[in-house]
Design an enzyme around this catalytic site. Structure first.
Site, PDB file in Angstrom:
ATOM      1  N   CYS A  61       0.822  -1.211   0.000  1.00 54.11           N
ATOM      2  CA  CYS A  61       0.000   0.000   0.000  1.00 54.11           C
ATOM      3  C   CYS A  61       0.863   1.270   0.000  1.00 54.11           C
ATOM      4  CB  CYS A  61      -0.883   0.047   1.238  1.00 54.11           C
ATOM      5  SG  CYS A  61      -2.159  -1.209   1.297  1.00 54.11           S
ATOM      6  N   GLU A  63       0.671   3.862   1.978  1.00 48.96           N
ATOM      7  CA  GLU A  63       1.108   4.286   3.319  1.00 48.96           C
ATOM      8  C   GLU A  63       2.395   3.577   3.702  1.00 48.96           C
ATOM      9  OE1 GLU A  63      -1.802   3.216   2.302  1.00 48.96           O
ATOM     10  OE2 GLU A  63      -3.451   3.859   3.582  1.00 48.96           O
ATOM     11  N   CYS A 103      -6.121   1.030   5.068  1.00 51.81           N
ATOM     12  CA  CYS A 103      -6.454  -0.356   5.444  1.00 51.81           C
ATOM     13  C   CYS A 103      -5.906  -0.680   6.829  1.00 51.81           C
ATOM     14  CB  CYS A 103      -5.930  -1.331   4.393  1.00 51.81           C
ATOM     15  SG  CYS A 103      -4.185  -1.731   4.566  1.00 51.81           S
TER      16      CYS A 103
HETATM   17  N1  THU Z   1      -4.404   0.461  -1.017  1.00 53.30           N
HETATM   18  C1  THU Z   1      -3.497   1.347  -0.492  1.00 53.30           C
HETATM   19  O1  THU Z   1      -2.509   1.708  -1.137  1.00 53.30           O
HETATM   20  N2  THU Z   1      -3.716   1.785   0.761  1.00 53.30           N
HETATM   21  C2  THU Z   1      -4.773   1.432   1.538  1.00 53.30           C
HETATM   22  O2  THU Z   1      -4.819   1.808   2.704  1.00 53.30           O
HETATM   23  C3  THU Z   1      -5.867   0.662   0.960  1.00 53.30           C
HETATM   24  C4  THU Z   1      -5.571  -0.005  -0.318  1.00 53.30           C
HETATM   25  C5  THU Z   1      -4.156  -0.055  -2.364  1.00 53.30           C
HETATM   26  C6  THU Z   1      -3.759  -1.514  -2.410  1.00 53.30           C
HETATM   27  C7  THU Z   1      -4.187  -1.915  -3.804  1.00 53.30           C
HETATM   28  O3  THU Z   1      -3.115  -1.633  -4.702  1.00 53.30           O
HETATM   29  C8  THU Z   1      -5.350  -0.997  -4.122  1.00 53.30           C
HETATM   30  O4  THU Z   1      -5.318   0.038  -3.147  1.00 53.30           O
HETATM   31  C9  THU Z   1      -6.712  -1.675  -4.074  1.00 53.30           C
HETATM   32  O5  THU Z   1      -6.886  -2.360  -2.891  1.00 53.30           O
END
Ligand code: THU
Length: 146
Positions: A61, A63, A103
């Site tokens: 992700c 973050e 997340c």
């Molecule tokens: N994703 C993030 O980068 N950060 C989060 O906190 C939630 C999800 C990304 C992971 C994946 O590449 C896409 O969003 C869809 O889940």
């Protein structure tokens, strides 16, 4: 220095703008869901974006890539964090603000480098503190005796 417990509107907007900008760097051919993150440390801002993989579970992700950039630059305490999910339309965001939120895994990762009161700005959702997003975060204060 403890993380910032509040932030001026100007600084918040600057950090959010950096997060939005960083989202354009995302590698997300599978979800096409671009996320950007920006982390303030002293006067510096470290950014990150999500990086996906054909083996879906390897996805990192935004973050977390931003956190790793800050840590690799030698920082262990973050002053403030911003996250932006730029592909969510304003209509969707109103209906499903949860689409904008960090997340669970990233909440725990951020807990490692922030204080419970540290500001976490979620673009179009609001300003939170880490403890709002992850109450009772797991922290290994001292190693259990062997
Ligand atoms: N994703 C993030 O980068 N950060 C989060 O906190 C939630 C999800 C990304 C992971 C994946 O590449 C896409 O969003 C869809 O889940």
């Amino acid at each position: 220095m403890p993380g910032l417990q509040s932030i001026t509107p100007e600084l918040a907007e600057k950090l959010l703008a950096k997060a939005r900008e960083a989202a354009s760097k995302a590698y997300c051919p599978y979800s096409n869901f671009h996320v950007g993150a920006a982390i303030l440390v002293n006067d510096e801002i470290f950014t990150g974006a999500n990086v996906e993989n054909a083996s879906y579970g390897l996805t990192i992700c935004a973050e977390r890539t931003a956190s790793f950039a800050a840590v690799l630059a030698g920082h262990k305490r973050f002053d403030a964090v911003a996250v932006s999910c730029v592909d969510v339309s304003d209509d969707q965001a109103k209906l499903h603000p949860e689409m904008l939120m960090p997340c669970g895994a990233c909440r725990q990762l951020l807990a490692e480098f922030t204080d419970p009161e540290t500001v976490i700005l979620v673009d179009r959702a609001g300003s939170y503190q880490l403890k709002d997003l992850l109450p009772n975060a797991f922290r290994l204060v001292s190693k259990p005796s062997e």
